[in-house]
Design an enzyme around this catalytic site. Structure first.
Site, PDB file in Angstrom:
ATOM      1  N   GLY A 141       0.731  -1.372  -0.097  1.00  0.00           N
ATOM      2  CA  GLY A 141       0.214   0.117  -0.160  1.00  0.00           C
ATOM      3  C   GLY A 141       0.655   1.270   0.022  1.00  0.00           C
ATOM      4  N   CYS A 142       0.375   2.259   0.804  1.00  0.00           N
ATOM      5  CA  CYS A 142       1.065   3.447   0.854  1.00  0.00           C
ATOM      6  C   CYS A 142       2.474   3.382   1.417  1.00  0.00           C
ATOM      7  CB  CYS A 142       0.334   4.533   1.830  1.00  0.00           C
ATOM      8  SG  CYS A 142      -1.421   5.033   1.215  1.00  0.00           S
ATOM      9  N   ALA A 143       2.946   2.471   1.894  1.00  0.00           N
ATOM     10  CA  ALA A 143       4.513   2.290   2.405  1.00  0.00           C
ATOM     11  C   ALA A 143       5.216   1.806   1.106  1.00  0.00           C
ATOM     12  CB  ALA A 143       4.399   1.202   3.288  1.00  0.00           C
TER      13      ALA A 143
END
Length: 351
Positions: A141-143
């Site tokens: 995801g956002c990581a």
């Protein structure tokens, strides 16, 4: 002798359908007002999200019709592959390389499912060698921008002389659903956009880049699986997002970052610039407070959020691109958080 890994290039790409936040609000109002009474109370989130524009995979009318897994997968295959290739072509051109020069490809994407994965589908268009290693990452995801960069760094470091291509591509807009509505759907509509970013890393002797990758680190908090992720719905993937994320960041991120830096022999005071995945405006403010950066310090983060929304994994690379164009300081730390719940960091030293 330990190989030195250089960041040679960085390029970004966005889909053609640009949507102003005011227009997003009007459309959301039409959709939500009769079906989700709490929209009146939550409407101000569009004003406070820090987003002025975002780019999306399809014209807005497409999202107003019901779509199942097959429709969403078809759009992902078409648009994500095109963005992958455009971003990769830009990064390769800036590095003065072709696809045939690349030894390994790291692909980061969590907003769609493609098997074979995107880099396999791009092999002919980009001219990748048949012996190039492929490492697709799903679920970060956002990581993913930081996690993918860390993996690309480790692959380049493990094989001195190697050239590694990283591509992050996300179509967050495909997670919008007409069929089921929640507070999370409203927040997601206010902040998320679509985009891609790519960079080339090399451990070849004498490689010249805009930064040296000095180290990477990662931390996953126990008992935090529900903070962020996907809900698998009949019509496709839907966002799972804990609204208590900003307080969590304010409380938890500093000691974790300090511990990551300590393993590199560094302190917070040794970092000249943090390059952070913004999440949303409240997360930016939480990061500034927790890391003692001062209000407004994360200026590139605010600019990218305003111009593109939160694109998930590519976003932090968009921010790195702006930071390098204005001049990277001696030492910066790129950081992003995502499902797990996980924080990933990459330490960079300016060329």
């Amino acid at each position: 002798m330990t190989a030195t890994v250089k960041l040679l290039s960085l390029a970004t790409a966005t889909p053609p359908h640009d949507l102003a936040q005011d227009d997003v609000f009007e459309v959301a109002h039409q959709i939500f007002i009769d079906r989700f009474p709490e929209f009146v109370r939550m409407g101000p989130v569009f004003d406070h999200a820090g987003v002025r524009h975002r780019q999306i995979a399809r014209p807005v009318e497409w999202y107003l019709q019901p779509h199942g897994w097959a429709d969403r997968a078809a759009v992902y295959d078409e648009v994500a592959l095109d963005l992958f290739c455009r971003a990769a072509e830009g990064a390769l051109a800036e590095a003065g390389l072709t696809g045939a020069d690349i030894d390994a490809i790291v692909t980061v994407s969590t907003t769609g499912v493609s098997t074979p994965s995107l880099e396999a589908k791009a092999m002919t268009r980009l001219g990748f060698r048949s012996d190039a290693a492929r490492a697709p990452l799903f679920g970060v995801g956002c990581a993913g921008g930081a996690t993918g960069l860390a993996l690309a760094y480790r692959l380049a470091k493990a094989q001195p002389g190697a050239k590694v291509l990283l591509v992050c591509v996300e179509l967050c807009s495909l997670a919008f659903h007409m069929e089921e509505l929640s507070k999370t759907d409203i927040i997601s509509t206010a902040i998320f956009g679509d985009g891609a970013a790519a960079c080339v890393l090399s451990s070849e002797d004498g490689a010249q880049g805009f930064a040296t990758v000095a180290a990477s680190a990662e931390h996953t908090w126990a008992g935090t699986l529900g903070v962020m992720g996907w809900q698998v719905r009949d019509a496709g993937l839907g966002v799972l997002l804990d609204q208590a994320l900003p307080p969590f960041v304010r409380r938890e991120i500093r000691p974790v970052v300090e511990a990551m830096l300590a393993r590199q022999g560094l302190r917070l005071e040794d970092v000249d610039r943090f390059i952070c995945h913004p999440g949303g405006m409240k997360v930016i403010e939480a990061l500034e407070g927790a890391l003692g950066l001062g209000q407004g310090a994360l200026d590139h983060e605010r600019e990218v959020l305003a111009d593109h929304g939160n694109m998930s994994s590519p976003t932090v690379l968009f921010i790195l691109d702006r930071a390098r164009r204005t001049g990277l300081p001696k030492r910066s730390v790129l950081t992003a958080m995502g499902p797990g719940f996980t924080a990933s960091t990459v330490t960079l030293e300016a060329a």
